[in-house]
Scaffold this active site. Structure first.
Site, PDB file in Angstrom:
ATOM      1  N   HIS A   1       0.847  -1.192   0.000  1.00 45.57           N
ATOM      2  CA  HIS A   1       0.000   0.000   0.000  1.00 45.57           C
ATOM      3  C   HIS A   1       0.877   1.234   0.000  1.00 45.57           C
ATOM      4  O   HIS A   1       1.934   1.235   0.640  1.00 45.57           O
ATOM      5  CB  HIS A   1      -0.906   0.009   1.242  1.00 45.57           C
ATOM      6  CG  HIS A   1      -2.050   0.949   1.110  1.00 45.57           C
ATOM      7  ND1 HIS A   1      -1.944   2.286   1.408  1.00 45.57           N
ATOM      8  CD2 HIS A   1      -3.309   0.748   0.663  1.00 45.57           C
ATOM      9  CE1 HIS A   1      -3.101   2.863   1.172  1.00 45.57           C
ATOM     10  NE2 HIS A   1      -3.943   1.971   0.709  1.00 45.57           N
TER      11      HIS A   1
ATOM     12  N   ASP B   1      -7.982  -5.220  -0.209  1.00 43.98           N
ATOM     13  CA  ASP B   1      -8.466  -6.073  -1.300  1.00 43.98           C
ATOM     14  C   ASP B   1      -8.097  -7.542  -1.129  1.00 43.98           C
ATOM     15  O   ASP B   1      -8.581  -8.387  -1.873  1.00 43.98           O
ATOM     16  CB  ASP B   1      -7.894  -5.575  -2.639  1.00 43.98           C
ATOM     17  CG  ASP B   1      -8.446  -4.209  -3.003  1.00 43.98           C
ATOM     18  OD1 ASP B   1      -9.652  -4.011  -2.800  1.00 43.98           O
ATOM     19  OD2 ASP B   1      -7.679  -3.355  -3.467  1.00 43.98           O
TER      20      ASP B   1
HETATM   21  N1  CMC Z   1       4.010  -7.583  -4.926  1.00 42.30           N
HETATM   22  C1  CMC Z   1       5.343  -7.583  -5.146  1.00 42.30           C
HETATM   23  N2  CMC Z   1       6.124  -6.500  -4.972  1.00 42.30           N
HETATM   24  C2  CMC Z   1       5.522  -5.374  -4.577  1.00 42.30           C
HETATM   25  C3  CMC Z   1       4.137  -5.301  -4.333  1.00 42.30           C
HETATM   26  C4  CMC Z   1       3.378  -6.472  -4.517  1.00 42.30           C
HETATM   27  N3  CMC Z   1       2.057  -6.462  -4.308  1.00 42.30           N
HETATM   28  N4  CMC Z   1       3.800  -4.043  -3.962  1.00 42.30           N
HETATM   29  C5  CMC Z   1       4.952  -3.340  -3.962  1.00 42.30           C
HETATM   30  N5  CMC Z   1       5.982  -4.143  -4.328  1.00 42.30           N
HETATM   31  C6  CMC Z   1       7.408  -3.758  -4.380  1.00 42.30           C
HETATM   32  C7  CMC Z   1       7.719  -2.941  -5.606  1.00 42.30           C
HETATM   33  O1  CMC Z   1       8.132  -3.750  -6.679  1.00 42.30           O
HETATM   34  C8  CMC Z   1       8.812  -2.034  -5.093  1.00 42.30           C
HETATM   35  O2  CMC Z   1       9.991  -2.791  -5.028  1.00 42.30           O
HETATM   36  P1  CMC Z   1      11.441  -2.049  -5.247  1.00 42.30           P
HETATM   37  O3  CMC Z   1      11.561  -1.051  -4.138  1.00 42.30           O
HETATM   38  O4  CMC Z   1      12.429  -3.135  -5.199  1.00 42.30           O
HETATM   39  O5  CMC Z   1      11.358  -1.401  -6.608  1.00 42.30           O
HETATM   40  C9  CMC Z   1       8.398  -1.760  -3.644  1.00 42.30           C
HETATM   41  O6  CMC Z   1       7.631  -2.911  -3.262  1.00 42.30           O
HETATM   42  C10 CMC Z   1       7.555  -0.497  -3.472  1.00 42.30           C
HETATM   43  O7  CMC Z   1       6.469  -0.593  -4.377  1.00 42.30           O
HETATM   44  P2  CMC Z   1       5.867   0.642  -5.143  1.00 42.30           P
HETATM   45  O8  CMC Z   1       5.139   0.153  -6.349  1.00 42.30           O
HETATM   46  O9  CMC Z   1       6.925   1.677  -5.336  1.00 42.30           O
HETATM   47  O10 CMC Z   1       4.871   1.180  -4.041  1.00 42.30           O
HETATM   48  P3  CMC Z   1       3.690   2.165  -4.283  1.00 42.30           P
HETATM   49  O11 CMC Z   1       3.415   2.812  -3.001  1.00 42.30           O
HETATM   50  O12 CMC Z   1       3.963   3.028  -5.459  1.00 42.30           O
HETATM   51  O13 CMC Z   1       2.492   1.171  -4.724  1.00 42.30           O
HETATM   52  C11 CMC Z   1       0.695  -0.341  -4.636  1.00 42.30           C
HETATM   53  C12 CMC Z   1       1.492   0.732  -3.883  1.00 42.30           C
HETATM   54  C13 CMC Z   1      -0.584  -0.640  -3.856  1.00 42.30           C
HETATM   55  C14 CMC Z   1       0.304   0.162  -6.015  1.00 42.30           C
HETATM   56  C15 CMC Z   1       1.546  -1.629  -4.742  1.00 42.30           C
HETATM   57  O14 CMC Z   1       1.892  -2.118  -3.467  1.00 42.30           O
HETATM   58  C16 CMC Z   1       0.872  -2.728  -5.559  1.00 42.30           C
HETATM   59  O15 CMC Z   1       0.988  -2.745  -6.785  1.00 42.30           O
HETATM   60  N6  CMC Z   1       0.127  -3.670  -4.877  1.00 42.30           N
HETATM   61  C17 CMC Z   1      -0.615  -4.692  -5.615  1.00 42.30           C
HETATM   62  C18 CMC Z   1      -1.925  -4.108  -6.108  1.00 42.30           C
HETATM   63  C19 CMC Z   1      -2.913  -3.902  -4.991  1.00 42.30           C
HETATM   64  O16 CMC Z   1      -3.116  -4.762  -4.153  1.00 42.30           O
HETATM   65  N7  CMC Z   1      -3.573  -2.731  -5.002  1.00 42.30           N
HETATM   66  C20 CMC Z   1      -4.601  -2.382  -3.997  1.00 42.30           C
HETATM   67  C21 CMC Z   1      -4.135  -1.246  -3.129  1.00 42.30           C
HETATM   68  S1  CMC Z   1      -5.113  -1.051  -1.633  1.00 42.30           S
HETATM   69  C22 CMC Z   1      -6.698  -0.642  -2.103  1.00 42.30           C
HETATM   70  C23 CMC Z   1      -6.801   0.529  -3.003  1.00 42.30           C
HETATM   71  O17 CMC Z   1      -6.229   1.585  -2.783  1.00 42.30           O
HETATM   72  O18 CMC Z   1      -7.500   0.384  -3.986  1.00 42.30           O
END
Ligand code: CMC
Length: 429
Positions: free
Chosen positions: A307, A364
């Protein structure tokens, strides 16, 4: 505002910027004068460090795993409140009195029908079309049925627009499902509460009533409460951003539905179930899937994990995990997908990759298992998220409307393209 300032040195210039303090002690550097004073802008892709507004609606502490609507902990609201009461709270910042709540529930109940002509719009859309696309289109089309709803309509009319949305979006959502399976649309029933009426419109047919199971209705109400607001997330920011151009509430919420649809946001609930089913079907084991999720080249993520704000347990996920067990038990059923989800979670909680990045289950991760147990079809999961988030979008849009700091949302950029050059005629290229 506090008297504290932040000092910024850029080249040989030093400036002082005001520091703002929130009700819970969080601090922000007010950079509004930055460009005028220095010529510089800030660079913050994804706005991870950008406060876009001051808000009195929702407080979230991602490090401590705290979520409160207008001061009330989500755990208490989940246990004691109802979705319509929470919706009132978000819009008015106070819990309603018994009279106010009764009046609010009546108002919503008596606005649930949609214009008969609106139903014809569904017929023009392919049945296989995703219901989020259908709902975004139909909610956008409300502006054509209520043409006097403008950004600057008098307060009373803005409020009526809010009531109409709260009341009609469940009908619109249920019709999108009926359309997808070729069944007749079911009129709303005024003798049912919000969640029960939604289930009736989804599952009753003209040939057969749908007996609403109170366990299912309460579980649905809980899901809606947990999704009701989450401060400046992607779809809410979209609603505010569209509203900032002085677009009306219906247009803004339609854009919010589109923003929510993406798999990194609300669309994740559908993706989680698809992921769990793929593991159940033996496409790969839970362990193999986790390896894939850690491999950046695979393009696979553990859906329902991680998140932007929570770097600790998402309190909604905790409540939902328990609710999964309760709902399945009370319905006298079980779901192997819950075991797979728990296996994925325990692998993640022990794995350095997830631990170091502070990736925990989000809202989710477990919600889909409950939707599935309630009989909600998979491609309606994100629509139900939208129904839950609706009061948040409305409250945030109304708050933006009344914000004395409001401005059209218009970020800047750092241009890294070609420098000035002369046009080359076609024959010389
Ligand atoms: N699985 C694997 N790796 C992950 C995941 C995941 N679900 N989420 C983040 N990472 C890794 C990402 O690759 C990155 O690694 P590195 O630092 O080595 O490059 C690190 O963790 C930080 O991730 P980010 O994408 O920079 O983080 P963010 O804050 O931009 O993204 C997020 C947050 C929710 C988009 C992301 O965690 C994600 O894609 N999660 C899966 C999709 C999901 O479950 N979304 C629902 C979010 S909660 C409800 C809502 O808001 O709708």
């Amino acid at each position: 505002m506090t008297s504290e300032t932040a000092k910024l040195t850029i080249g040989d210039q030093e400036i002082e910027l005001p520091v703002l303090k929130g009700a819970e002690g969080e601090i922000a550097i007010d950079i509004r004068a930055l460009r005028a004073q220095t010529g510089a802008i800030t660079f913050d892709p994804g706005y991870a460090n950008t406060g876009s507004c001051r808000s009195t609606i929702t407080f979230l502490d991602g490090e401590k795993g705290i979520l409160r609507y207008c001061g009330y902990p989500i755990e208490q609201l989940a246990e004691k409140s109802t979705f319509l009461e929470v919706a009132w709270l978000l819009m008015n910042r106070e819990l309603p009195s018994a009279n106010q709540l009764e009046q609010w529930e009546n108002e919503i109940t008596y606005h649930t029908m949609v214009h008969e002509d609106l139903k014809r719009l569904y017929a023009s859309m392919p049945k296989e079309g995703h219901p989020m696309a259908v709902c975004a289109a139909i909610v956008g089309a409300l502006s054509t049925f209520y043409q006097d709803v403008k950004f600057d309509s008098p307060e009373i009319e803005r409020r009526i627009a809010a009531v109409r949305l709260m009341a009609k979006v469940p009908t619109i959502a249920a019709y999108s499902f009926k359309h997808s399976i070729g069944q007749p649309f079911m009129y709303p029933r005024n003798d049912l509460n919000y969640a029960s009426n939604l289930l009736h419109m989804m599952f009753a047919t003209p040939c057969e009533e749908y007996e609403v199971d109170p366990v299912i209705a309460r579980a649905l109400d809980l899901l809606l409460i947990l999704h009701a607001d989450h401060e400046q997330n992607c779809s809410t920011s979209t609603v505010r951003m569209v509203g900032s151009s002085q677009a009306n509430l219906f247009a803004s919420v339609s854009a919010g539905i589109s923003a929510l649809w993406g798999p990194l946001h609300g669309g994740a609930n559908q993706k989680v179930i698809e992921m769990l089913i793929s593991i159940q079907d033996g496409e790969r084991s839970a362990k193999q899937f986790m390896e894939l999720a850690k491999d950046k080249d695979s393009g696979v993520r553990l859906m329902g994990f991680g998140h932007r704000v929570y770097k600790n347990h998402d309190p909604r996920a905790r409540i939902l995990k328990q609710a999964c067990h309760d709902v399945l038990q009370r319905l006298g059923t079980s779901d192997p997908l819950l075991e797979i989800a728990q296996e994925l979670e325990s692998i993640a909680l022990e794995d350095d990759y997830f631990v170091e990045r502070k990736l925990y289950p989000n809202v989710d991760f477990y919600s889909g298992i409950i939707y599935k147990a309630l009989g909600i079809p998979t491609d309606m999961f994100t629509v139900f998220f939208a129904l839950g988030r609706l009061p948040g979008w409305i409250a945030q849009w109304l708050e933006f409307h009344g914000d004395e700091d409001k401005k059209i949302c218009r970020p800047r950029q750092i241009y890294i393209g070609a420098n000035e050059r002369d046009y080359v005629p076609l024959e010389k290229r």
